[in-house]
Design a protein around this motif. Sequence first.
Motif, PDB file in Angstrom:
ATOM      1  N   LEU A 174       1.030   8.910 -11.103  1.00  0.00           N
ATOM      2  CA  LEU A 174       1.045   7.688 -11.923  1.00  0.00           C
ATOM      3  C   LEU A 174       0.033   6.695 -11.359  1.00  0.00           C
ATOM      4  O   LEU A 174      -0.478   6.887 -10.260  1.00  0.00           O
ATOM      5  N   ARG A 175      -0.240   5.646 -12.118  1.00  0.00           N
ATOM      6  CA  ARG A 175      -1.097   4.574 -11.622  1.00  0.00           C
ATOM      7  C   ARG A 175      -0.249   3.330 -11.421  1.00  0.00           C
ATOM      8  O   ARG A 175       0.831   3.214 -12.012  1.00  0.00           O
ATOM      9  N   THR A 176      -0.759   2.399 -10.615  1.00  0.00           N
ATOM     10  CA  THR A 176      -0.003   1.171 -10.384  1.00  0.00           C
ATOM     11  C   THR A 176      -0.844  -0.044 -10.740  1.00  0.00           C
ATOM     12  O   THR A 176      -2.073   0.014 -10.694  1.00  0.00           O
ATOM     13  N   ASP A 213       0.835  -1.208   0.000  1.00  0.00           N
ATOM     14  CA  ASP A 213       0.000   0.000   0.000  1.00  0.00           C
ATOM     15  C   ASP A 213       0.868   1.257   0.000  1.00  0.00           C
ATOM     16  O   ASP A 213       0.600   2.211  -0.714  1.00  0.00           O
ATOM     17  N   GLN A 214       1.918   1.210   0.832  1.00  0.00           N
ATOM     18  CA  GLN A 214       2.760   2.401   0.980  1.00  0.00           C
ATOM     19  C   GLN A 214       3.524   2.698  -0.313  1.00  0.00           C
ATOM     20  O   GLN A 214       3.620   3.847  -0.743  1.00  0.00           O
ATOM     21  N   ARG A 268       2.660   1.828  -3.328  1.00  0.00           N
ATOM     22  CA  ARG A 268       1.719   2.276  -4.365  1.00  0.00           C
ATOM     23  C   ARG A 268       1.274   3.713  -4.122  1.00  0.00           C
ATOM     24  O   ARG A 268       1.155   4.500  -5.057  1.00  0.00           O
ATOM     25  N   GLU A 269       1.033   4.056  -2.868  1.00  0.00           N
ATOM     26  CA  GLU A 269       0.609   5.427  -2.573  1.00  0.00           C
ATOM     27  C   GLU A 269       1.713   6.407  -2.957  1.00  0.00           C
ATOM     28  O   GLU A 269       1.448   7.481  -3.505  1.00  0.00           O
ATOM     29  N   GLU A 318       1.525   6.735  -6.698  1.00  0.00           N
ATOM     30  CA  GLU A 318       0.278   7.361  -7.160  1.00  0.00           C
ATOM     31  C   GLU A 318       0.195   8.836  -6.768  1.00  0.00           C
ATOM     32  O   GLU A 318      -0.455   9.631  -7.434  1.00  0.00           O
ATOM     33  N   THR A 319       0.890   9.194  -5.682  1.00  0.00           N
ATOM     34  CA  THR A 319       0.958  10.599  -5.280  1.00  0.00           C
ATOM     35  C   THR A 319       1.625  11.442  -6.375  1.00  0.00           C
ATOM     36  O   THR A 319       1.339  12.618  -6.528  1.00  0.00           O
TER      37      THR A 319
END
Lengths: 100, 351
Positions: B26-28, B15-16, B18-19, B22-23
Amino acid sequence: MSAPDAAAAPAGERLRAIRERIEQVDREIIGLIGERVHLAREVGAVKRTLGMPTLDPAREAAVVRRAGELAREAGVGDEDVRYIFWHLIGLSRRAQLEGE
Amino acid sequence: MIIITRPHVSDAELDQIREHIETLGLRTHLSRGEARTIIGCIGDEALLQEAALLSLSGVESITPVMKPYKLAWREFAAGPTVVKVGDRKATSIGGRALAVIAGPCSVEGRDMLRQTAAAVRGAGAGLLRGGAFKPRSSPYAFQGLGEAGLRMLAEVRAETGLPIVTEVMDTRQVELVAEHADVLQVGARNMQNFSLLSELGRVQRPVLLKRGLSATIQELLMAAEYIMSHGNHDVILCERGIRTFETATRNTLDVAAIPVLKAETHLPVLVDPSHAGGRASLVAPLSFAAIAAGADGLMVEIHPDPQRALSDGDQSLTLDAFAAFMRALRPFAHAAGRELAEPPAGLREAA
């Protein structure tokens, strides 16, 4: 009425009841999406008053992360929920940008 | 860019990471394998240069994507994609077991479809194909039964349990075809119909993407990328012969495309020997070659009475010939380290 028919009747009744409940849930979901979009529009206006940038990727990433966590807790596929939330965010983003 | 995580990485660490990505806007995309989990980053990779990803907990290494296709790229997934098909997801395409899709070029009527489906099942093939909407080179040729054909396919699926593969030609048909079919096929002529590909990216149905007559391998993978970039990752590729100077065969089966695709992508690769050769007599040898080259399955045209078929009769196997073909295929499958389902018990006599 033969035995299988007797068993099928309550099952058919139950299926109808579940489907009705699903329709109700769908209506609630759509109502909530409408509310979310409405709130996003308001947030957009407030941000403009405060001179803040409308788009906030860090906030979006945090929202999606939280949605994934909640989905896992609820025993729902977190990847699917993340996917849905990116779409919801897309809707809200467009709503926030209205009026720019 | 792809991020390879440490073994036993936790959900919180994922989660960390990816966040963090994404911040940056970008997308994951997450791919979990037995040995490793991969996070694919989609978007402007220049934004990641300053991101210090290696310092994040759970990250083992990062690899830049040097290909124009990302989601379809082999390294983007933790292992080969296995597409699960049908209501109970009981049929797999892309695993160790070969997937054999067989049926008529066009659905011509209920009886012929039933008869064909029984032969498909009896021979041990896993999926039924049949065209309801037909892209024909001539506007005067039989164009398919349309929605009535779809309903017949759905009826036969209910009777036999065979998942249905059928072509969708137009964005306006996507919803209708998805209602009836288990796998939506994009024909060779539509491989670069980008509005259709985008629409198929939004449905929750596997897509069988046939290679265009003159499309390069890279163009095929970019077409798959189109579907995947819109959210649908269940894409199955199909080599069906390409146009060359050779006129002795309808098309030229690009056997080399199979190992090249298997090296480039995690998506399953099927071969259509019927369109590649254009003659029934070529179906078996081209299929053997395809399996030897690493194909994950075949799509074969069969017909109860090929001489009277309304389309592609020359390349269709009779139902008996198909049963014999499946028996002959078995040793090739085993030699290639693959499994081929046995016909269901009780139907073996018929096969």
